[in-house]
Write an enzyme that holds these catalytic residues in place. Structure first.
Site, mmCIF file in Angstrom:
data_model
loop_
_atom_site.group_PDB
_atom_site.id
_atom_site.type_symbol
_atom_site.label_atom_id
_atom_site.label_comp_id
_atom_site.label_asym_id
_atom_site.label_seq_id
_atom_site.Cartn_x
_atom_site.Cartn_y
_atom_site.Cartn_z
ATOM 1 N NE ARG A 134 3.384 60.778 5.385
ATOM 2 C CZ ARG A 134 3.757 59.736 4.682
ATOM 3 N NH1 ARG A 134 4.372 58.729 5.266
ATOM 4 N NH2 ARG A 134 3.526 59.699 3.404
ATOM 5 C CE LYS A 139 17.374 49.414 -1.859
ATOM 6 N NZ LYS A 139 16.703 50.042 -0.745
ATOM 7 C CD GLU A 194 8.560 59.369 8.576
ATOM 8 O OE1 GLU A 194 7.476 58.747 8.439
ATOM 9 O OE2 GLU A 194 9.544 59.181 7.830
#
Ligand SMILES: Cc1ncc(C[n+]2csc(CCOP(=O)(O)OP(=O)(O)O)c2C)c(N)n1
Ligand SMILES: CC(=O)[C@@H](O)[C@H](O)COP(=O)(O)O
Ligand SMILES: [Mg+2]
Length: 601
Positions: free
Chosen positions: A381, A268, A353
């Site tokens: 969600r 990353k 979620e």
């Protein structure tokens, strides 16, 4: 840009140019940074092997799609990324035919690929969906729903698992650990050597034949891989920054004509040393100095998120049964502070979620007081879980909804516009909102006293601090902030109270201002009383008009057969709200006080 006839050397040069462009623009404008830098070579591989204008190119979340934008005719326009009227920070078909789908919420990519693959088969077309999904996004349930069907149908789909061993924060959970274990393996090397040997020995004619043999070779060297068990072939780990290896592998995967996961190890932030391998800090950034990585910080008042986190910290100290979760947004919601302080009571459950909501429902049943700290947009969600697991059981779960209202540069996928509309009709739910820091603190304490589910909303950034003295919330009671002499009434909800006050100041009339405080239960008595004095009501709330605050007020007036009030709502109209700096977006929506005052007059 067609890159199919470029040499390896040219592709390497291009990868550097793409990185330079991303670093240059994001350092000046801000945006998602480290994910997109880490995906440059993988994206080049996708474009080399597949066709972005024909094969469905599906980027999960799509915060890593900047290289794709640069490769599909948006090099110059990239300067405008995430600015109002400019390019979106996510994929967006309206922007380019190379963008297959809108994305912004995670873990939808494999379902999209399955749907696309079914359609392609029915239409008898020769296209292959290609997905890029991060390791963090592999934690959400939708992924496994999709893999479950894909492994059964065996439709051709290539899934690049872009594994940088990070979500926004550190990766969480058993799946992350499993992927890390796979990353540590040497499967690809063994696989590649075997395949190379095989191809050399048996004439390389026709990919179908080769693919068939590859399948056999792979079975020998990928024992016990979860994905294999699910019926999806696995190749990896490969070096996600080695263009030759990526192209090689994607060509093979495409030729296999069935579902394949290509597991790529990436860094990353690759290419910008200061960001490499760092989580959180460099995921999404504001402008910064390229030389030393210092952020160009503007002096900013304390954000509502920080006020929330400090207040919850104090409450958690006072009441030992307070617990809490975040779904992969520990620093975004401020709950990282509580996870550090109380690691046995506050958790990051990864991008999950639905699980966050239902697991906290059970904790509430066991006598705990859960605070689910979540962005308004991501709570969407957990919609069924709110109804089925929390409200139906009437459990005292607190939904602390951050990023309510316009969130700014993320745009359409992330605006916190809908929470009032999607929560208001659910039986047992209590909905209330603070107008400033002090009332946010009070609200969190008030929520602790409730025996039913409740949701409190607060904006991205800072509240404007108001001079009205703050009183504790009282269930279903509004607060009259100012009584004026005109026939007009301004009703504010949450941050909308500030908008009402700022607009009132610009008006020559002396106007009454009500802080509604609760949209459910709503203060009927107060509204009935005010209907006797004021006949023109203006509603200020940073929320969708349909099903929102003005709908709630109209319902009361209608039930009470009060038909002489004119209601003018300044909530959001019936459309998705574009990205841009919050001020620019609000100006576009014509909800800045100086614009509202003109409308009122
Ligand atoms: C449903 C949902 N929850 C949370 C988020 C916030 N979010 C955006 S990117 C991200 C991390 C994703 O990690 P990964 O897929 O590994 O991508 P990386 O940033 O590491 O490239 C999170 C949590 C989201 N976009 N959607
Ligand atoms: C892509 C995504 O969902 C997150 O990175 C989001 O953009 C974070 O938003 P905030 O900057 O408001 O925390
Ligand atoms: Mg990741």
């Amino acid at each position: 840009m067609d890159i199919k006839d470029k040499s390896l050397k040219e592709l390497e040069t291009l990868s550097q140019e793409i990185r330079d462009r991303i670093i240059d623009v994001v350092s000046r404008k801000g945006g998602h940074f480290s994910s997109t830098l880490g995906a440059v070579e993988l994206t080049l591989g996708m474009h080399y092997v597949f066709d972005a204008y024909s094969d469905p190119f599906i980027f999960d979340v799509s915060h890593q799609c900047y290289p794709h934008k640069l490769l599909t005719g948006r090099w110059e326009e990239f300067e405008t990324v995430r600015q109002f009227g400019g390019l979106s920070g996510f994929t967006k078909p309206k922007e380019s035919p190379a963008d297959y789908f809108v994305a912004g919420h995670s873990s939808t990519s494999i379902s999209l690929a399955v749907g696309a693959a079914k359609a392609i088969e029915l239409k008898k077309e020769n296209r292959v969906p290609i997905v890029m999904i991060g390791d963090g996004s592999m934690t959400a349930g939708m992924v496994y729903e999709a893999l479950n069907e894909l492994g059964d149908l065996k439709l051709p789909v290539v899934i690049i698992l872009n594994d940088n061993e990070m979500s926004i924060a550190k990766p969480i959970g058993a799946i992350s650990k499993y992927l890390s274990k796979l990353l540590a393996g040497k499967y690809y090397q063994g696989f590649k050597a075997k395949v190379d040997k095989f191809i050399k020995k048996n004439m390389p004619e026709g990919t179908t034949y080769i693919a068939k043999r590859m399948e056999e070779a792979m079975k020998l060297i990928t024992p016990g891989i979860l994905f294999e068990e699910m019926g999806i072939d696995y190749i990896g780990p490969i070096d996600g920054h080695d263009i030759a290896e990526i192209i090689d592998t994607l060509q093979i995967a495409k030729a296999m004509g069935k579902p394949v996961i290509v597991h790529a190890r990436t860094v990353k932030g690759k290419g910008y040393k200061i960001a490499e391998g760092q989580h959180e800090h460099w995921h999404g950034v504001g402008p910064f100095n390229v030389e030393d990585g210092a952020f160009v910080k503007k002096e900013a008042p304390k954000a509502a998120t920080a006020v929330f986190a400090d207040a919850l910290c104090e409450l958690a100290q006072k009441y030992e049964n307070i617990v809490g979760v975040t779904a992969a947004m520990p620093s975004g919601t401020g709950i990282n502070k509580l996870i550090d302080k109380y690691p046995n009571r506050f958790w990051d459950v990864a991008i999950a979620e639905q699980h966050a909501v239902t697991s906290m429902a059970a904790m509430a049943k066991e006598g705990f007081k859960p605070y689910i700290t979540i962005y308004s947009t991501f709570l969407q969600r957990g919609f069924d879980q709110i109804i089925h697991d929390v409200c139906l059981m009437n459990l005292p779960v607190v939904f602390a909804m951050d990023r309510a209202g316009i969130v700014g540069n993320d745009g359409e996928t992330h605006q916190g516009a809908f929470d009032i509309s999607y929560l208001r009709f659910i039986p047992n739910m209590i909905l209330f909102a603070p107008r400033d820091d002090k009332t946010l603190e009070l609200g969190l304490e008030f929520a602790y006293t409730l025996n039913s589910p409740s949701a409190i909303r607060y904006p991205r950034g800072a509240f404007k601090q108001l001079s009205y003295p703050s009183t504790q919330f009282e269930l279903g009671k509004a607060e009259l902030l100012k009584e004026g002499t005109s026939n007009k009434l301004f009703i504010g909800y949450g941050a909308g109270v500030t908008r009402a006050i700022d607009t009132e100041i610009l008006h020559e009339d002396d106007i009454t201002i009500l802080d509604l405080r609760f949209v459910k239960p709503i203060d009927k008595e107060m509204l009935i009383n005010l209907s006797k004095k004021y006949d023109t009501w203006y509603i200020f709330s940073d929320s969708q008009k349909q099903g929102g605050v003005s709908s709630a007020i109209l319902e009361v007036l209608n039930e009470e057969k009060i038909f002489n009030i004119e209601i003018i709502s300044f909530e959001y109209e019936d459309s998705f709200i574009e990205h841009g700096d919050t001020k620019d977006v609000e100006k576009h929506l014509q909800i800045l006080p100086e614009q509202l005052i003109k409308k009122i007059k």
